[in-house]
Design an enzyme around this catalytic site. Structure first.
Site, PDB file in Angstrom:
ATOM      1  N   ASN A 151       6.456 -11.002  -5.761  1.00 26.40           N
ATOM      2  CA  ASN A 151       5.349 -10.104  -6.074  1.00 26.40           C
ATOM      3  C   ASN A 151       5.493  -9.405  -7.419  1.00 26.40           C
ATOM      4  O   ASN A 151       4.503  -8.973  -7.988  1.00 26.40           O
ATOM      5  CB  ASN A 151       5.167  -9.067  -4.949  1.00 26.40           C
ATOM      6  N   HIS A 201      -5.422  -8.358   1.988  1.00 24.49           N
ATOM      7  CA  HIS A 201      -5.847  -7.586   0.804  1.00 24.49           C
ATOM      8  C   HIS A 201      -5.280  -8.133  -0.505  1.00 24.49           C
ATOM      9  O   HIS A 201      -5.600  -7.623  -1.573  1.00 24.49           O
ATOM     10  CB  HIS A 201      -5.530  -6.097   0.973  1.00 24.49           C
ATOM     11  N   CYS A 324       5.312  -0.061  -4.187  1.00 27.66           N
ATOM     12  CA  CYS A 324       6.065   0.751  -3.229  1.00 27.66           C
ATOM     13  C   CYS A 324       7.172   1.525  -3.920  1.00 27.66           C
ATOM     14  O   CYS A 324       7.543   2.600  -3.501  1.00 27.66           O
ATOM     15  CB  CYS A 324       6.672  -0.126  -2.146  1.00 27.66           C
TER      16      CYS A 324
HETATM   17  C1  PLP Z   1       1.953  -6.809  -0.415  1.00 26.63           C
HETATM   18  C2  PLP Z   1       3.145  -7.563   0.062  1.00 26.63           C
HETATM   19  C3  PLP Z   1       3.657  -7.367   1.351  1.00 26.63           C
HETATM   20  C4  PLP Z   1       3.112  -6.312   2.285  1.00 26.63           C
HETATM   21  O1  PLP Z   1       1.853  -6.631   2.780  1.00 26.63           O
HETATM   22  P1  PLP Z   1       0.978  -5.450   3.454  1.00 26.63           P
HETATM   23  O2  PLP Z   1      -0.215  -6.153   4.014  1.00 26.63           O
HETATM   24  O3  PLP Z   1       0.627  -4.514   2.344  1.00 26.63           O
HETATM   25  O4  PLP Z   1       1.828  -4.837   4.498  1.00 26.63           O
HETATM   26  C5  PLP Z   1       4.716  -8.139   1.761  1.00 26.63           C
HETATM   27  N1  PLP Z   1       5.259  -9.062   0.949  1.00 26.63           N
HETATM   28  C6  PLP Z   1       4.796  -9.285  -0.293  1.00 26.63           C
HETATM   29  C7  PLP Z   1       5.426 -10.333  -1.129  1.00 26.63           C
HETATM   30  C8  PLP Z   1       3.734  -8.540  -0.783  1.00 26.63           C
HETATM   31  O5  PLP Z   1       3.292  -8.750  -2.022  1.00 26.63           O
END
Ligand code: PLP
Length: 395
Positions: A151, A201, A324
């Site tokens: 991410n 999302h 985060c």
């Molecule tokens: C955004 C994200 C998550 C968390 O997903 P949520 O739906 O916000 O709980 C987990 N892993 C990765 C790689 C992400 O980018």
């Protein structure tokens, strides 16, 4: 000008997703567990959404479990595999140092409960090698969990090869595909993925809804006890409007996957080439094996937080590290994992694009970011020391 370049944190909902959602709030608002017609219409919507998601991922509808998002899916996949392993005396888990905290913190908790965790090196380019995964597998390994794409730095892992070798060695393979779903091709059977997490999302769906895919025959552990929803594995009245919208968004993203990826990657590459002309900076992550929308840089001599604030004044929404961790002063664990020193990791910037960004927006970013970087450097005592030779440049 306002430029939203933080699509890895979350995306704007698509018209398709919103249009899919509204009837389940206004008309088919029943509880899918109710016997009356309003409830039954909701139940049909739920079933259709499950079939759509299964078809897109290449699995059966009864292998799809709807959750509250990517974090819950990650938690449930890992805890389930760990407890299944422990019943057979297998308490070793393999992962990487640059997973999302939903994975890393779950692993930390399991470690405190007596599991052994090996975190593999991701090298300077942010990619694990299948050979290293194979070498780390032990007699007592019950799970390999490795993200599909990172991410923060966007690097894409050799998921199909890891899946094949886990299958050969009889070890469960889970992948956090939250950044990949809707952006990269996924076929869980062809890629030998036993469990997969995704989140709506991140592909123009609503927040608070996700999917855990778990191959038939893998016993799941409930994180939430209660009613018999989701084959008894995830209690709670279904988020029906969110689930229907997620299925619509996922289908739309996957129907246009290649054209969206090509368009976004062209914008990404223009942005990367332009930013590379800034002195003493470096691209983080692999130049080729990266998400179509991901741009991540370190700029020497500045603080990522100040950069973000000045960019926000210019209407530019970006991030440094993950959503985060921003707000805390710890440097990104991902940048540390790829070997960036602390002082360099602090000066990071992530711009994450989607197919809705435009060439004009990229031009604006390329006009404003170099100005903001040099303005911050002019004010930075660290930069003074670097220029005067009191400190050595690292980049
Ligand atoms: C955004 C994200 C998550 C968390 O997903 P949520 O739906 O916000 O709980 C987990 N892993 C990765 C790689 C992400 O980018």
């Amino acid at each position: 000008m306002q430029v939203y370049a933080d699509n890895a944190a979350t995306t704007q909902m698509s018209r398709t997703a919103i249009d899919a959602m509204l009837p389940y709030m206004e008309t088919f608002y029943g509880n899918p567990s109710s016997l009356h017609s309003v409830g039954q219409r909701a139940k049909e919507g739920l079933q259709t959404a499950r079939e759509t998601v299964a078809a897109v991922l290449g699995c059966q509808p009864n292998e799809i479990y709807f959750t509250s998002g990517g974090s819950e899916a990650d938690n449930q996949a890992i805890v389930s595999a760990a407890l299944n392993g422990a019943r057979k005396g297998k308490k070793h888990i393999i992962s990487t140092a640059f997973e999302h905290h939903a994975v890393l913190h779950t692993l930390k908790k399991l470690e405190q409960q007596g599991f052994a965790v090996t975190l593999l090196d991701v090298h300077h380019n942010g990619i694990v090698t299948p050979d290293e995964v194979a070498a780390a597998i032990r007699e007592d390994t019950c799970l390999v969990t490795i993200m599909y794409a990172n991410n923060e730095i966007g690097s894409i892992q050799p998921i199909a090869q890891i899946g094949a070798l886990c299958k050969e060695k009889g070890v469960l393979f889970h992948t956090d595909a939250v950044q990949a779903a809707g952006h990269l091709a996924i076929h869980v059977k062809e890629q030998n993925i036993d469990m997969l997490s995704l989140s709506a999302h991140k592909f123009h769906g609503p927040k608070g809804v996700g999917v855990l895919y778990a191959r038939r025959g893998i016993p799941l552990t409930n994180l939430i006890e209660g009613g018999a929803q989701e084959q008894g594995k995830r209690a709670g009245t279904e988020n029906i409007s969110g689930i229907v919208a997620m299925a619509a968004a996922l289908k739309e993203a996957c129907d246009h996957l290649e054209e969206n990826a090509a368009k976004t990657a062209a914008l990404r590459d223009k942005l990367i080439q332009g930013l590379l002309t800034i002195p003493h900076c470096a691209l983080n992550g692999d130049p080729e094996k990266r998400l179509p929308g991901n741009v991540n840089f370190c700029f020497e001599g500045i603080e990522g937080e100040s950069l973000l604030l000045l960019l926000d004044d210019k209407g530019i929404c970006a991030s440094s590290g993950s959503a985060c961790t921003s707000g805390s002063l710890d440097p990104s664990h991902v940048l540390l994992a790829i070997g960036r020193p602390h002082e360099i990791a602090h000066g990071s910037l992530r711009l994450s694009l989607c197919e809705w960004n435009t060439e004009e927006e990229v031009d604006y970013l390329l006009q404003e970011i170099p100005k903001v970087v040099s303005r911050l450097r002019d004010m930075s005592p660290v930069w003074k020391d670097l220029v005067s030779g009191k400190k050595q440049f690292l980049l």
